[in-house]
Every structure is written in C-alpha cells, then in structure tokens.
Design an enzyme around this catalytic site. Sequence first.
Site, short mmCIF file in Angstrom:
data_model
loop_
_atom_site.label_atom_id
_atom_site.label_comp_id
_atom_site.label_asym_id
_atom_site.label_seq_id
_atom_site.Cartn_x
_atom_site.Cartn_y
_atom_site.Cartn_z
N HIS A 101 1.05 0.63 11.52
CA HIS A 101 1.00 1.22 10.18
C HIS A 101 -0.02 2.34 10.03
O HIS A 101 -0.25 2.79 8.90
CB HIS A 101 0.67 0.15 9.13
CG HIS A 101 1.72 -0.89 8.97
ND1 HIS A 101 2.74 -0.81 8.06
CD2 HIS A 101 1.93 -2.06 9.64
CE1 HIS A 101 3.52 -1.87 8.15
NE2 HIS A 101 3.04 -2.65 9.11
N LYS A 126 -3.24 4.11 -6.02
CA LYS A 126 -3.19 3.55 -4.67
C LYS A 126 -4.62 3.23 -4.27
O LYS A 126 -5.56 3.64 -4.97
CB LYS A 126 -2.56 4.53 -3.67
CG LYS A 126 -3.09 5.98 -3.75
CD LYS A 126 -2.36 6.89 -2.79
CE LYS A 126 -1.16 7.59 -3.40
NZ LYS A 126 0.06 7.52 -2.63
N ARG A 127 -4.81 2.51 -3.18
CA ARG A 127 -6.18 2.23 -2.73
C ARG A 127 -6.95 3.54 -2.67
O ARG A 127 -6.40 4.58 -2.37
CB ARG A 127 -6.16 1.60 -1.34
CG ARG A 127 -5.67 0.17 -1.32
CD ARG A 127 -5.81 -0.48 0.05
NE ARG A 127 -5.18 0.26 1.09
CZ ARG A 127 -5.83 0.97 2.01
NH1 ARG A 127 -7.16 1.02 2.01
NH2 ARG A 127 -5.18 1.61 2.95
N LYS A 169 -6.43 9.58 1.49
CA LYS A 169 -5.43 9.68 0.43
C LYS A 169 -5.81 10.77 -0.59
O LYS A 169 -5.02 11.16 -1.43
CB LYS A 169 -5.25 8.33 -0.25
CG LYS A 169 -4.71 7.24 0.70
CD LYS A 169 -4.50 5.90 0.00
CE LYS A 169 -4.20 4.75 0.94
NZ LYS A 169 -2.77 4.57 1.27
N THR A 193 4.69 4.08 0.20
CA THR A 193 5.88 3.46 -0.39
C THR A 193 5.91 3.67 -1.89
O THR A 193 6.96 3.61 -2.52
CB THR A 193 5.93 1.96 -0.08
OG1 THR A 193 4.64 1.39 -0.31
CG2 THR A 193 6.34 1.69 1.36
N LYS A 217 8.83 4.51 -5.03
CA LYS A 217 8.95 3.81 -6.31
C LYS A 217 8.95 4.80 -7.47
O LYS A 217 9.73 4.67 -8.42
CB LYS A 217 7.80 2.80 -6.48
CG LYS A 217 7.85 1.68 -5.45
CD LYS A 217 6.56 0.85 -5.39
CE LYS A 217 6.54 0.03 -4.10
NZ LYS A 217 5.22 -0.54 -3.79
C1 GFP Z 1 -0.22 1.16 5.19
C2 GFP Z 1 -0.06 2.63 5.47
C3 GFP Z 1 0.97 3.23 4.53
C4 GFP Z 1 2.29 2.49 4.69
C5 GFP Z 1 2.06 1.01 4.50
C6 GFP Z 1 3.32 0.21 4.80
O1 GFP Z 1 -0.54 0.94 3.85
O2 GFP Z 1 1.16 4.60 4.80
O3 GFP Z 1 3.23 2.95 3.74
O4 GFP Z 1 1.04 0.54 5.38
O5 GFP Z 1 3.80 0.56 6.05
F1 GFP Z 1 -1.26 3.28 5.32
P1 GFP Z 1 -1.92 0.92 3.10
O6 GFP Z 1 -2.12 -0.52 2.77
O7 GFP Z 1 -2.95 1.46 4.02
O8 GFP Z 1 -1.71 1.75 1.88
#
Ligand code: GFP
Length: 841
Positions: free
Chosen positions: A374, A567-568, A573, A678, A682
């Site tokens: 990821h 987002k976090r 980001k 993701t 949405k």
């Molecule tokens: C991580 C990645 C994202 C990805 C998700 C699901 O999520 O780019 O969409 O995994 O695959 F960084 P975060 O929890 O870090 O946002």
Amino acid sequence: VESSIPEPQREAWKKYSATGFKSKDDFQKETVRHIETTLARSLFNCDEKAAYSGTALAFRDRLIIDWNKTQQRQTFADQKRIYYLSLEFLMGRALDNAMLNVGLKTAAKEGLGELGFRIEDVIQQEHDAALGNGGLGRLAACFLDSLASLNYAAWGYGLRYRYGIFKQEIENGYQVEIPDYWLDFNPWEFPRNDVTIDVQFYGWVNKYTDDEGKQITSWQDGEIVTAVAYDVPIPGYGTATVNNLRLWSSKASAGEFDFAKFNSGEYENAVADEQRAETISAVLYPNDNMDRGKELRLKQQYFWCAASLHDIIRRFKKSKRPWKDFPEQVAIQLNDTHPTLAIVELQRILVDLEGIEWNAAWEIVTKTFGYTNHTVLPEALEKWSVPLIQHLLPRHLQIIYDINLYFLQQVERRFPKDRDMLGRVSIIEESQPKTVRMAYLAIIGSHKVNGVAELHSDLIKTTIFKDFVKIYGPDKFTNVTNGITPRRWLHQANPRLSELIASKLGSYEFLKDLTLLNKLENFVDDKDFKKEWAEIKYANKVRLAQHILSATGISVNPKALFDVQVKRIHEYKRQQLNIFGVIHRYLAIKNMSAEERKKLAPRVSIFGGKAAPGYWMAKTIIHLVNKVGDVVNNDKDVGDLLKVVFIPDYNVSKAEIIIPASDISEHISTAGTEASGTSNMKFVLNGGLVIGTLDGANIEITREIGEQNVFLFGNLSEDVEDLRHNHFYGNHQIDPELNKVFDEIKKGTFGDEGAFSSLVSAILDHGDYYLVSDDFNSYCKTQDLIDETYKNQDEWVSKSITSVARMGFFTSDRCINEYADSIWNIEPLQVKEEAEVRSRT
Ligand code: GFP
Ligand code: GFP
C-alpha cells in the site's frame, strides 16, 4: 458433517429454530422484547440509546440466523475459502448497513416511527467501530462488504482492540487525543469463549534427536497468552450470505495465572501478569506511514497471525484432506506487511509440528499467500530488529534465516556476476542492529504481489522492488486498483441521490452492478433531472453546514462552494499546500475591489483528519488551519467570501455526512506518493468534482470520467527526482506568491510565528521534499479555474452527472472479482435462498 443433535430429536429442534423477523410487526415485537428483557428498560424509560440497542439486537438476531446458515453452507460445499488478514478494519457504524443489506430498512423506519422514534436519530446513537487509521482499514471494510455481497466464502481476521483510533478534540487550535473506549455496548460481536488459542512468546529452541533417530526442533517454555475469538457478522447486500469477521482478544492463559504468587500474598503481581496479557489487544497503533518498531506492535502481529493460522488450519483439518491440498482450500491475503509473520508461522507449523520436509512445506506456503503493498514511502516499510525477534520469537528467527539462505542461494545461481544483488535483496539488512525487511519476506513467501492503482503498481516494480522483478519475472507482480462499496458510499451516505438515480435507471440494480450508472449519461440534458440533482447537493450541504455549526460553532453559507480535504494529516498528502493556498486567497480577497469581490464565488474550505500523536509536523498543520480559520472567519471585511473550518474527529460516520456535500475535494499528494487513495472515488461517486495531482487512482479516475471533468495540476511523478535534485543544489526559486504567504505567517497574522516555523522552513531551508513550492503556482491557477467554472452552474452540474455516470469501474465488487480471478483462484458459492426476495430500499 456430523450434527450434535441425534436424528430423532431434530424434529423438535427444527420446529423451534429461530427464523428472524420479516415484517414491520415482527420487527416491533422483537425490538420491544429486547428493550424490555435484554436491556431491562420499559416504555417509561426508553431513550434513543435504548431504542438503538433494541433495534440493533433485533437486527443482530436476523443476521446471525443467516450467518449460521452461511457457515454451514460453506462447510458443506467444502470449497476454497479466502482469508483476509488485516490489522485494521475500519467498519464505522453497522446498523444502517445491516438494515440496508438485509432489505428491511422500510419496515424498521415505520416500525420505529410507530414506537415513537425517528430512524435517523436512532442510527446516530451508534458508536463507530474505529478499528483503523484511514484508507487501508476502510479498504478492508469495503472488501468485506463486497466479498459477502458477491457470495464468496471469506473470513476477515483482525484484532479486537479495546481502544480504536483515538478521538480527536481541538483545544486552542491544537489536536488533543482522547481514548476511544468503544466496547461498553457492542451488539455486533459474538464472544466465542469456546474458540480460544494459546499463543507462545519468548522461550528457547531445543534441537535434538528422538529415540527413533528423528531430528526434532521444538520451541519451549516462555509465556502463553490466550486468544479469544469475537465474531462479527458481515451481511452481503441483497443476498443471504453473511460472512464472518473474526477478531482476537488477548487474555492471560488459564494455566498462566500464577497461583504460587497468589498464595504467597503477591496478589497484585499475579493480577499484573493478567493485565499484561490483556494489553496485547488493547490499542490500535495510530500509524503515520512511519515504522516505529515498537515491541508491543510486533507482539500484536504475531499474536494475531498465530491465532488466525491455527484457526484456519483447524478448519482445514476438518476436511481430512492431505496437506498438499492446503493451497486449493485456503487463500490468505496479506493486507500490507503487518501479517507477514503468518508466512513464517505456517512454515514452522508444517516443518516442526507436522513433520513435512522443508521444500514441500515451502511450496505449500508460497502457493497460499498473496501480498498487497500500500505504499512506496521508504519510511513506511516495516523493518523489525533482529535482536527483538530473536528474543520474542526465537524459532521464527531461525526460520527467517533459513528462508533467506535458500532464497539467496537461488539468486546467486541465477545472477553469479551481480554480487551486490545479494545484499540488496537479502531479507536481513546489515544495519546496526540488523533488521528483517518484512516487505521482502512477504514477496518471497507469496505467489502474487499487488499494488493498489496502476501508477503505484508500476512504481513498485521500477523502484522499491525492482530487483525482485528481475528475480521472479514480471508476472508475479500485478495491479488491482482499489474500489469502494457503493452500498455504504452512495446509497447509505446519500440516500436521496441513490433514489433519484434509481428512479431514472428503473431499479436499484446499479448497487450490485455499478457500471449500470453509465445510463445516466442519457439524462445530462434533462432539465428537471439536473434541477433535482442540484437540489440534492444543496440539501446535503445544508446538512453538513448544520454539523459544522454544532461541532465548531462556525456558521457557513450552504450556497458557497464547499471545498473539502478530509484524510489523515500527512506531509505527503499536502494539507499544507491547501492551507497555504487558502492564505493566498485570503490575501487576494483583502486586495480586491468591491467590484472584484462581487464576482468571486464564496468559498468554504473544509479540513478534517487526525494526525498521529507523535507526528509533530502533522499537528502543526492542524494548528495552522485552525489559526487561519480564527483570523479569516472573524474578518468582517471578508464575510462569506471565505470561511475556513476544521471538523474535529473525522471518522467513517462523519465521512458519510461530509462526502455527499462537497463541490470540490482535494487529492493533492506529491505525484508518486499516494498509492491509490479511495476517498477520491467516494467524492466523485457523490457528484463532487475533484482537484488533484496525477497520482494514485486520480489517474484512472481521469481516464474514466474524462480530463474535462477533473481539475488536474502539478508536476508528474517522473519529474519528482529531478525537482528534488534542483532543491538540493539550490537551483530552485521559491514562487513569489508563496513567499508572500510565508511573510504573512512570519508577520504573526495567524499568531505566534514560531509555532509554524517548522512548516515554513521545511520548504525554505530543508529541500521541500514534498515539492509544495514547485506545485504552488499551478495549484492556485487551477483553483482560479474552479472559481470560473463554478459560476456556470449548468455546466458544473453536467460535469457532475457525467462523472457519476462513468464511475462504475471503482466499485470494490470489481476489485474483489479481480483478486478472486488473478490471485485467489476462487469462485463464488451460489446461494439458493437468494430467490427468497429481499425488498431493497
Ligand atoms: C493506504 C495508502 C492509500 C491507499 C490505501 C488503500 O492508505 O493510498 O488508497 O492504503 O490501499 F496510502 P492510508 O491509510 O495511508 O491513507
Ligand atoms: C464455523 C462456525 C461455526 C459453525 C460452523 C458450521 O466453524 O459456528 O457452526 O462453521 O460449519 F464458526 P469453524 O469452521 O470455525 O469450525
């Protein structure tokens, strides 16, 4: 399969078998019974919380009946099962989802109405199950929904944290973390006190030859902690399948309570041991894509892997098949490297406990596992110190060394000239202390490795894992672009939009086959439809404005353009780029003539997200957003033209309010850093447009919905290396507009400038790793373009509808089918009861 009830007695049993309610009246009967008996409340003291509890228990009964049947059906079918191992499952609330998937929401709504409650208020009573940080955990939750909806025999395995991700409060602009104790009432889990597994830690390895001359390796002594199973039913949408999510909770082993200590008066110490065992599943680590190598985290990982594997093997053994069939019956997917120890544990069980020869065992192992990566951020790749593993899991360390030895021998034979290759691909990093590279172990122990969006899957092949592509060939590496469940992220979060779409398409079938949305393109010029479309967005904005007012005290105008980044909080980001852009806008407004101001579309900049408690820079970003808000929101001169809001405690249930209300959302990571994202999916699925970089799934979203419907900006991932190089060698000029923003911060306009100096100097003095200054100009210009475009509402709505129509690809159903096909090699299990129609509303 044997039954515990003898044949002659089964009639009586069947006569009284629970069936679960199917009508409004039965729903009321069950709910009232639960409120009066299970909860011991009555008509005189039933508040909304109790109404929620009763409703949830009634639905839980419904689910568990289907759950039982599903488990039986899957056992009889004796097919391959998929096991999804994830340290995080960010489920959010369950009641609304259960009502929707079972198809009895209307009955519940009317039933509750007659009992004196509004269903919306009752749903609001539920505490989020926040067993995850962000994208990774929410993806796992969407996958469970799709697996059940598509009738795959699948189990999720995770940890039952007593504390989910912390609750965030904002005090004087700073993030404050509050523990999230969420288990005081959780009707969605079933404790299985009969399903327990003892997990061993520490101890030593004894190698000896037994009486028959056999070499025995045994892991001895140490400490035993017991894993207790808690099962959470996962209902599929419009099907009778209810799968299982099994979460492990730790407790002191029954044999472990130290009666010697107890009897000698050391009662407190005996209890302390007990508590120590319980801490293993106590907290979810707030992850910031940074590996901190905490011992307790490693303990969590092994505890969970060992318990899950033993459970999987116990189930496999019921089939009485030979071991070589294991990979035909079992597929295990590793959600990131957190469960990599499962690879080592399976090899240990096969070799040490089952007496299988090393190579035969290893073949079973590698056919069983698949690994999903990821992130390419180097600081996020897990590495565990060798001495720590040696101490905690002495036998596993030996096995890791053996896996590495055989692997390196193979590499050496194939690449005799490339001596450096061995050091580069070794599972063991020769650092001080030595570390185990978990991602390499995961690759070596799996038959497939996948990334989560096309760009990301390409990048892992050309950067962090490129040597492994040489070794194994490209076919071992594949891509499965992420997806989201339209049940929660369209129908549940945005019921009116879902209803409008259904009225045009003739049914809710699109919730099962999202590509059907493409028929919406026929209505892009339908005036009434467009009007309703816009009205729904407006109503969603009103709902969000109400939430903002109650959560922050800030009043925002729902007619303004809502610009959202939730987002976090992380530097990659780039929430800092967003807030610098907001300051730039503020300065521009201050300099505008009255005429110019009239032409500008009023805007609300909305932020939300948690910073890991130890991540100083992320916390500073939150602080700056709040301080800018204080100044801008109270500047009479600016009025409604700009408001800045930080919504505290972003979580799944808040996302369900925020996402349907956005006009523009921001997905602005430095190109090449966000694996997929993701929430971008949405937002678009809910009719919001996006501003984004060419990163992660933004690229595929653009390809699907058309470049004219996306506001793209910024540098490309292939240029990032050169740009960083320029910063390093001083060949980079800071954008003058960004300098003005920094001057304003330094002047103290937003309070003590020292508080924000780290943010500024990261860019001015420390190489601007995330390339904020390189993208700033193009970001601001694109924001201006958004202002222009928004003025033409008719065109805006057309873009919105067209985009939604083209989002079919991003359902997690598509994703799961791809995993099933190309990684798991598993077919869905047909469910006859599907015919027993489920009214969907
Ligand atoms: C991580 C990645 C994202 C990805 C998700 C699901 O999520 O780019 O969409 O995994 O695959 F960084 P975060 O929890 O870090 O946002
Ligand atoms: C599972 C469920 C049990 C259920 C059986 C039915 O058991 O509750 O009775 O399936 O076959 F957990 P295991 O597969 O875990 O043994």
